[in-house]
Design a protein around this motif. Structure first.
Motif, PDB file in Angstrom:
ATOM      1  N   GLY A 260      35.093 -82.070   5.091  1.00  0.00           N
ATOM      2  CA  GLY A 260      34.131 -81.411   4.224  1.00  0.00           C
ATOM      3  C   GLY A 260      33.727 -80.017   4.660  1.00  0.00           C
ATOM      4  O   GLY A 260      32.949 -79.356   3.964  1.00  0.00           O
ATOM      5  N   ASP A 261      34.230 -79.524   5.793  1.00  0.00           N
ATOM      6  CA  ASP A 261      33.831 -78.204   6.285  1.00  0.00           C
ATOM      7  C   ASP A 261      34.332 -77.089   5.368  1.00  0.00           C
ATOM      8  O   ASP A 261      35.460 -77.121   4.857  1.00  0.00           O
ATOM      9  CB  ASP A 261      34.377 -77.956   7.700  1.00  0.00           C
ATOM     10  CG  ASP A 261      33.504 -78.600   8.771  1.00  0.00           C
ATOM     11  OD1 ASP A 261      32.419 -79.102   8.420  1.00  0.00           O
ATOM     12  OD2 ASP A 261      33.910 -78.585   9.946  1.00  0.00           O
ATOM     13  N   VAL A 262      33.473 -76.090   5.169  1.00  0.00           N
ATOM     14  CA  VAL A 262      33.824 -74.883   4.430  1.00  0.00           C
ATOM     15  C   VAL A 262      33.518 -73.679   5.314  1.00  0.00           C
ATOM     16  O   VAL A 262      32.402 -73.555   5.840  1.00  0.00           O
ATOM     17  CB  VAL A 262      33.033 -74.769   3.115  1.00  0.00           C
ATOM     18  CG1 VAL A 262      33.368 -73.466   2.397  1.00  0.00           C
ATOM     19  CG2 VAL A 262      33.309 -75.970   2.211  1.00  0.00           C
ATOM     20  N   MET A 263      34.491 -72.814   5.506  1.00  0.00           N
ATOM     21  CA  MET A 263      34.291 -71.606   6.312  1.00  0.00           C
ATOM     22  C   MET A 263      33.598 -70.543   5.465  1.00  0.00           C
ATOM     23  O   MET A 263      33.985 -70.281   4.330  1.00  0.00           O
ATOM     24  CB  MET A 263      35.632 -71.078   6.825  1.00  0.00           C
ATOM     25  CG  MET A 263      35.530 -69.803   7.643  1.00  0.00           C
ATOM     26  SD  MET A 263      37.124 -69.281   8.339  1.00  0.00           S
ATOM     27  CE  MET A 263      38.047 -68.920   6.832  1.00  0.00           C
ATOM     28  N   VAL A 264      32.544 -69.935   6.053  1.00  0.00           N
ATOM     29  CA  VAL A 264      31.795 -68.882   5.376  1.00  0.00           C
ATOM     30  C   VAL A 264      31.653 -67.716   6.344  1.00  0.00           C
ATOM     31  O   VAL A 264      31.075 -67.879   7.432  1.00  0.00           O
ATOM     32  CB  VAL A 264      30.398 -69.374   4.943  1.00  0.00           C
ATOM     33  CG1 VAL A 264      29.643 -68.251   4.232  1.00  0.00           C
ATOM     34  CG2 VAL A 264      30.505 -70.605   4.060  1.00  0.00           C
ATOM     35  N   GLY A 265      32.166 -66.544   5.980  1.00  0.00           N
ATOM     36  CA  GLY A 265      32.046 -65.400   6.870  1.00  0.00           C
ATOM     37  C   GLY A 265      32.742 -64.172   6.307  1.00  0.00           C
ATOM     38  O   GLY A 265      33.144 -64.145   5.131  1.00  0.00           O
ATOM     39  N   PHE A 266      32.907 -63.171   7.152  1.00  0.00           N
ATOM     40  CA  PHE A 266      33.462 -61.881   6.717  1.00  0.00           C
ATOM     41  C   PHE A 266      34.781 -61.597   7.420  1.00  0.00           C
ATOM     42  O   PHE A 266      34.944 -61.894   8.612  1.00  0.00           O
ATOM     43  CB  PHE A 266      32.481 -60.754   7.016  1.00  0.00           C
ATOM     44  CG  PHE A 266      31.201 -60.847   6.215  1.00  0.00           C
ATOM     45  CD1 PHE A 266      31.097 -60.244   4.974  1.00  0.00           C
ATOM     46  CD2 PHE A 266      30.113 -61.545   6.705  1.00  0.00           C
ATOM     47  CE1 PHE A 266      29.922 -60.332   4.241  1.00  0.00           C
ATOM     48  CE2 PHE A 266      28.932 -61.639   5.974  1.00  0.00           C
ATOM     49  CZ  PHE A 266      28.840 -61.032   4.734  1.00  0.00           C
ATOM     50  N   ASN A 267      35.700 -60.982   6.672  1.00  0.00           N
ATOM     51  CA  ASN A 267      36.925 -60.507   7.306  1.00  0.00           C
ATOM     52  C   ASN A 267      36.722 -59.072   7.783  1.00  0.00           C
ATOM     53  O   ASN A 267      35.636 -58.500   7.647  1.00  0.00           O
ATOM     54  CB  ASN A 267      38.125 -60.628   6.350  1.00  0.00           C
ATOM     55  CG  ASN A 267      37.988 -59.741   5.122  1.00  0.00           C
ATOM     56  OD1 ASN A 267      37.123 -58.853   5.056  1.00  0.00           O
ATOM     57  ND2 ASN A 267      38.849 -59.951   4.129  1.00  0.00           N
ATOM     58  N   ARG A 268      37.765 -58.497   8.308  1.00  0.00           N
ATOM     59  CA  ARG A 268      37.642 -57.143   8.861  1.00  0.00           C
ATOM     60  C   ARG A 268      37.406 -56.097   7.764  1.00  0.00           C
ATOM     61  O   ARG A 268      36.953 -55.001   8.060  1.00  0.00           O
ATOM     62  CB  ARG A 268      38.916 -56.781   9.633  1.00  0.00           C
ATOM     63  CG  ARG A 268      39.145 -57.610  10.884  1.00  0.00           C
ATOM     64  CD  ARG A 268      38.229 -57.221  12.002  1.00  0.00           C
ATOM     65  NE  ARG A 268      38.530 -57.952  13.250  1.00  0.00           N
ATOM     66  CZ  ARG A 268      37.828 -57.827  14.367  1.00  0.00           C
ATOM     67  NH1 ARG A 268      36.781 -57.020  14.390  1.00  0.00           N
ATOM     68  NH2 ARG A 268      38.165 -58.506  15.438  1.00  0.00           N
ATOM     69  N   ASP A 269      37.684 -56.453   6.536  1.00  0.00           N
ATOM     70  CA  ASP A 269      37.417 -55.539   5.421  1.00  0.00           C
ATOM     71  C   ASP A 269      36.000 -55.730   4.875  1.00  0.00           C
ATOM     72  O   ASP A 269      35.668 -55.178   3.828  1.00  0.00           O
ATOM     73  CB  ASP A 269      38.442 -55.750   4.305  1.00  0.00           C
ATOM     74  CG  ASP A 269      39.841 -55.333   4.718  1.00  0.00           C
ATOM     75  OD1 ASP A 269      39.961 -54.349   5.485  1.00  0.00           O
ATOM     76  OD2 ASP A 269      40.813 -55.994   4.292  1.00  0.00           O
TER      77      ASP A 269
ATOM     78  N   LEU B 139      43.533 -74.171  11.878  1.00  0.00           N
ATOM     79  CA  LEU B 139      42.380 -73.327  11.572  1.00  0.00           C
ATOM     80  C   LEU B 139      42.451 -72.019  12.346  1.00  0.00           C
ATOM     81  O   LEU B 139      42.107 -70.952  11.825  1.00  0.00           O
ATOM     82  CB  LEU B 139      41.078 -74.075  11.899  1.00  0.00           C
ATOM     83  CG  LEU B 139      39.784 -73.349  11.552  1.00  0.00           C
ATOM     84  CD1 LEU B 139      39.774 -72.883  10.109  1.00  0.00           C
ATOM     85  CD2 LEU B 139      38.579 -74.239  11.831  1.00  0.00           C
ATOM     86  N   LYS B 140      42.931 -72.081  13.570  1.00  0.00           N
ATOM     87  CA  LYS B 140      43.100 -70.853  14.356  1.00  0.00           C
ATOM     88  C   LYS B 140      44.075 -69.913  13.659  1.00  0.00           C
ATOM     89  O   LYS B 140      43.846 -68.695  13.582  1.00  0.00           O
ATOM     90  CB  LYS B 140      43.599 -71.201  15.754  1.00  0.00           C
ATOM     91  CG  LYS B 140      43.810 -69.985  16.640  1.00  0.00           C
ATOM     92  CD  LYS B 140      44.315 -70.383  18.030  1.00  0.00           C
ATOM     93  CE  LYS B 140      44.549 -69.153  18.894  1.00  0.00           C
ATOM     94  NZ  LYS B 140      45.088 -69.518  20.237  1.00  0.00           N
ATOM     95  N   ASP B 141      45.165 -70.478  13.136  1.00  0.00           N
ATOM     96  CA  ASP B 141      46.152 -69.657  12.426  1.00  0.00           C
ATOM     97  C   ASP B 141      45.541 -69.039  11.173  1.00  0.00           C
ATOM     98  O   ASP B 141      45.826 -67.883  10.835  1.00  0.00           O
ATOM     99  CB  ASP B 141      47.366 -70.508  12.049  1.00  0.00           C
ATOM    100  CG  ASP B 141      48.176 -70.931  13.263  1.00  0.00           C
ATOM    101  OD1 ASP B 141      48.026 -70.285  14.333  1.00  0.00           O
ATOM    102  OD2 ASP B 141      48.929 -71.920  13.158  1.00  0.00           O
ATOM    103  N   LEU B 142      44.681 -69.816  10.477  1.00  0.00           N
ATOM    104  CA  LEU B 142      44.064 -69.303   9.259  1.00  0.00           C
ATOM    105  C   LEU B 142      43.107 -68.158   9.569  1.00  0.00           C
ATOM    106  O   LEU B 142      43.063 -67.161   8.829  1.00  0.00           O
ATOM    107  CB  LEU B 142      43.314 -70.426   8.540  1.00  0.00           C
ATOM    108  CG  LEU B 142      42.647 -70.044   7.220  1.00  0.00           C
ATOM    109  CD1 LEU B 142      43.699 -69.617   6.197  1.00  0.00           C
ATOM    110  CD2 LEU B 142      41.798 -71.201   6.689  1.00  0.00           C
ATOM    111  N   VAL B 143      42.362 -68.290  10.646  1.00  0.00           N
ATOM    112  CA  VAL B 143      41.440 -67.227  11.063  1.00  0.00           C
ATOM    113  C   VAL B 143      42.220 -65.944  11.325  1.00  0.00           C
ATOM    114  O   VAL B 143      41.804 -64.840  10.927  1.00  0.00           O
ATOM    115  CB  VAL B 143      40.640 -67.651  12.322  1.00  0.00           C
ATOM    116  CG1 VAL B 143      39.909 -66.459  12.925  1.00  0.00           C
ATOM    117  CG2 VAL B 143      39.667 -68.766  11.979  1.00  0.00           C
TER     118      VAL B 143
END
Length: 565
Positions: free
Chosen positions: A405-414, A430-434
């Motif tokens: 159920g986890d959803v990642m919420v945050g900002f990319n470098r742009d 998940l590391k690869d996705l980041v």
């Protein structure tokens, strides 16, 4: 009264140095032939006796009270109850402080027998008698006092232990309920409640012997019982009242971390599921369209002017704090035009700690203007040092343990807000996705509704809001992050759970607010007692928990806004 005892009753016990002895009943007989009974009365050899209050009754039935007043037999009988009060006043109001004056004023000398010299002698020595009168059962005055104390303490102990055992069980239940209501560990508060109520109920039970201690304990105990009983009936009326109120309450409770058991007290599992489904939401499967966000704004995405006026020029350094009032909530929103100013700060320094920091400490620990709480973390017992899911800070993965159920919420470098499902992924994936999404700062929160949990994250993606049934959720304190098409970041918190008289905000409330302010991507973060906002040295939103109502819970991380000169 002496005839009850033979003159040789003390032969077995022997005589003491004063010529007295103890008989087979444990009564002490002194050298003059007098004795003390088990009630503290002293009977002398002339047929008179002293009662436990020091009043002397002679063989004729007259009485000398402790004030030195003499009462003839007929008045002594009528006034015997008043002697224990040492008032020296008979029931008919006659005072005999001066015998001769009484004889002359009443002209009844013949009615009174003048005290003999031996009686007067006894009257003058009465103050010494109580110590001897208290001596029976083979004990001196000090030993007798200790025995009474031993009896008293023993009886009190029996009542106290019984009361403590009952109070411990009842207190554990009350403590668990109250602890869960304030989102503290029910185990901890249950133990505290058991100890407190064990002491109170034990004191009340034992205090029925002690009286004063019992009265005090009973007052406190009664207050607690009335409070808990009152709370029960309030909830009972809500759960058995109008459907709208019941459904909102049940949905609200189902979103809490430790209060779900309240629903189970009043509702069956089937009823809870039915109500939850009436206040539920659909799904948003789309991923954030990076092309929709143009930081700095252009002609296509700038806010339109009104009545033909041109759009206001975009100020990249713009910052605004606004207050928003709703029917069941009060909200505060930080509007930050430059998304690069919004970052994540954490307590991580190579390892996570047992205890986190309050939001003001996190904000003031760097060159930050303000901040809000962020993603999910271990909040039990308000230690707050351990995050959950994923933590990325300035491109570095500081925590990586995704859960269902986890959803990642945050900002990319742009500086574009990314909202992406990561539940069920492995840590390596998940590391690869980041890395693939070039994430600079991110946390996770749950998007799951399985009966036991009812948490949501994705609310608006690419301008499309999630479909709602009813209000979509219960009403609770909320922390929300969103982004407009021009890159402006919206950081929102609301109160609730009784703070300011408000219940909180629903999913429908949040969506409405964020759409009004132009958000195209919106995510719900960790709310409830964790919701908080701190700006420029002032608390704008504190925890709704009673004992942290002037600050926040301890947190492992926070979204913060950098200062600009």
């Amino acid at each position: 009264m002496k005839s009850r005892f033979g003159s040789d009753n003390g032969s077995d016990a022997g005589y003491d140095s004063d010529g007295g002895y103890y008989d087979e009943y444990g009564y002490y007989h002194d050298a003059t032939g007098g004795y003390y009974d088990e009630n503290g009365y002293y009977y002398d050899s002339e047929g008179g006796y002293y009662d436990p209050d020091g009043n002397y009754f002679d063989a004729e039935g007259g009485c000398y009270d402790t004030q030195g007043n003499y009462y003839p037999p007929e008045q002594a009988e009528e006034s015997s109850e008043s002697f224990s009060k040492n008032s020296g006043e008979s029931d008919d109001g006659l005072m005999f402080e001066d015998l001769n004056a009484a004889y002359e004023s009443r002209n009844k000398k013949s009615a009174f027998a003048a005290p003999s010299s031996s009686q007067q002698s006894r009257t003058s020595s009465r103050k010494a008698k109580p110590e001897k009168r208290a001596t029976h059962y083979g004990m001196d005055a000090e030993s007798e006092s200790k025995k009474k104390k031993f009896r008293f303490t023993g009886l009190t102990a029996v009542f106290t232990v019984f009361g403590a055992l009952v109070g411990a069980g009842f207190g554990a239940a009350i403590g668990a309920v109250l602890g869960a209501m304030f989102l503290v560990s029910p185990v901890v508060t249950g133990i505290i409640g058991a100890i407190v109520l064990a002491i109170l109920l034990g004191a009340a039970a034992g205090g029925s012997v002690d009286y004063i201690g019992g009265r005090i304990a009973l007052v406190v105990l009664t207050f607690l019982l009335i409070s808990v009983t009152g709370l029960y009936f309030v909830l009972h009326n809500i759960y058995n009242g109008p459907d709208a109120a019941r459904n909102l309450m049940a949905s609200t409770i189902q979103e809490t971390g430790q209060l779900k058991f309240v629903n189970k007290i009043f509702l069956s599992t089937e009823e809870i599921e039915e109500i939850t489904n009436k206040n539920s939401m659909g799904t948003l499967d789309a991923e954030v369209d990076l092309g929709m966000i143009k930081v700095g704004g252009d002609a296509e995405v700038a806010d339109p002017g009104t009545e033909g006026e041109p759009a206001e020029e975009f100020d990249i350094n713009g910052f605004e704090l606004v207050e928003i009032s709703g029917r069941t909530y009060l909200a505060k929103m930080m509007i930050v035009n430059d998304p690069s100013r919004v970052k994540l700060t954490t307590i991580f320094d190579g390892s996570w700690k047992e205890y986190g920091k309050t939001l003001d400490e996190l904000v003031e620990g760097g060159n930050y203007l303000g901040g809000i709480n962020g993603g999910e973390y271990q909040s039990d017992s308000n230690k707050g040092g351990q995050p959950k899911g994923l933590v990325v800070c300035d491109g570095e993965i500081q925590y990586n343990n995704p859960q269902q159920g986890d959803v990642m919420v945050g900002f990319n470098r742009d500086n574009i807000l990314i909202i992406r499902d990561v539940g069920g992924m492995s840590a390596a994936s998940l590391k690869d996705l980041v890395t693939e999404l070039d994430i600079r700062d991110a946390v996770t929160f749950k998007d799951i509704a399985d009966g036991d949990d009812n948490h949501f994250t994705k609310l608006i993606i690419n301008g499309e809001s999630i479909a709602l049934s009813g209000n979509g959720s219960g009403a609770n304190p909320r922390t929300v992050i969103g982004q407009k098409a021009d890159g402006t970041v919206l950081l929102l918190t609301t109160d609730g759970r009784g703070a300011g008289g408000h219940l909180g905000a629903t999913a429908a409330d949040i969506i409405s607010i964020m759409q009004e302010y132009g958000a195209v991507n919106v995510a719900n973060l960790d709310g409830g007692s964790s919701s908080c906002m701190y700006v420029d040295g002032e608390w704008e939103q504190t925890s709704v928990t009673l004992y942290y109502s002037n600050a926040s819970w301890r947190l492992p991380l926070a979204f913060v806004v950098e200062r600009r000169d």
